[in-house]
Design a protein around this motif. Structure first.
Motif, PDB file in Angstrom:
ATOM      1  N   GLU A  26       0.854  -1.183   0.000  1.00  0.00           N
ATOM      2  CA  GLU A  26       0.000   0.000   0.000  1.00  0.00           C
ATOM      3  C   GLU A  26       0.890   1.233   0.000  1.00  0.00           C
ATOM      4  O   GLU A  26       1.410   1.633   1.030  1.00  0.00           O
ATOM      5  CB  GLU A  26      -0.919  -0.024   1.219  1.00  0.00           C
ATOM      6  CG  GLU A  26      -1.910  -1.167   1.180  1.00  0.00           C
ATOM      7  CD  GLU A  26      -2.780  -1.237   2.415  1.00  0.00           C
ATOM      8  OE1 GLU A  26      -2.827  -0.260   3.198  1.00  0.00           O
ATOM      9  OE2 GLU A  26      -3.408  -2.284   2.601  1.00  0.00           O
ATOM     10  N   THR A  27       1.074   1.806  -1.193  1.00  0.00           N
ATOM     11  CA  THR A  27       1.927   2.986  -1.338  1.00  0.00           C
ATOM     12  C   THR A  27       1.128   4.278  -1.361  1.00  0.00           C
ATOM     13  O   THR A  27       1.717   5.350  -1.354  1.00  0.00           O
ATOM     14  CB  THR A  27       2.755   2.899  -2.634  1.00  0.00           C
ATOM     15  OG1 THR A  27       1.852   2.824  -3.746  1.00  0.00           O
ATOM     16  CG2 THR A  27       3.683   1.682  -2.620  1.00  0.00           C
ATOM     17  N   THR A 121       1.957  -2.879   5.995  1.00  0.00           N
ATOM     18  CA  THR A 121       1.459  -3.057   4.631  1.00  0.00           C
ATOM     19  C   THR A 121       2.290  -2.268   3.625  1.00  0.00           C
ATOM     20  O   THR A 121       1.894  -2.109   2.471  1.00  0.00           O
ATOM     21  CB  THR A 121      -0.009  -2.602   4.530  1.00  0.00           C
ATOM     22  OG1 THR A 121      -0.093  -1.242   4.955  1.00  0.00           O
ATOM     23  CG2 THR A 121      -0.916  -3.478   5.366  1.00  0.00           C
TER      24      THR A 121
END
Length: 165
Positions: A26-27, A121
């Protein structure tokens, strides 16, 4: 489906050396529909059109850019990323909405970036959260460019042992 029916194979098989067990990092990057990430091979300039505030009533398209000596990383796990396949070095784009508007880059503590990049994440958490995270150096290069040198260890896919980075 048609490719599988014709060849009996999938285009990206998941196996021991594939992406099995990995969840997509999750960027915070959401590419604008219809846009593609590009990199100029001569200059190394990377260009991507992303959307900020995707879940709001007023999403905003933004053109982002950075320079990288490495080629674009391709595949389903990468948004805007360049990687050296031999050394594992890379550069990638990450977006966070957790900053105050008009925050000054020099005033943001290094810990903010560490918490975002090494979250459970995050980009480096494929097989578990990184450990031994240390900020070796943090300095402003220009008014809008900050360099943070970080060391950490992450789990290896094949041996599940910690590998220093």
């Amino acid at each position: 489906v048609d490719g599988f029916l014709q060849s009996g194979m999938v285009s990206q098989p998941l196996g021991v050396s594939g992406h099995a067990g990995k969840s997509r990092p999750e960027t915070g990057v959401f590419l604008r529909d219809g846009s593609e990430v590009s990199r100029n091979e001569k200059t190394g300039d990377v260009l991507a059109e992303i959307v900020l505030n995707v879940k709001s009533d007023s999403p905003t398209a933004v053109v982002t850019s950075f320079s990288s000596p490495w080629p674009l990383a391709k595949g389903s796990l990468f948004d805007v990323e360049c990687r050296d396949s031999k050394t594992g070095d890379g550069a990638f784009l990450a977006v966070s909405s957790k900053l105050q508007p008009n925050a000054n880059l020099a005033d943001i503590p290094s810990n903010f970036f560490i918490n975002q990049l090494f979250s459970p994440t995050g980009r480096f958490s494929f097989y578990g959260s990184p450990t031994d995270i240390k900020v070796k150096k943090s300095r402003m290069v220009t008014d809008n460019y900050r360099l943070i040198d970080v060391s950490f260890s992450s789990l290896s896919q094949s041996t599940m042992t910690e590998i220093p980075r």
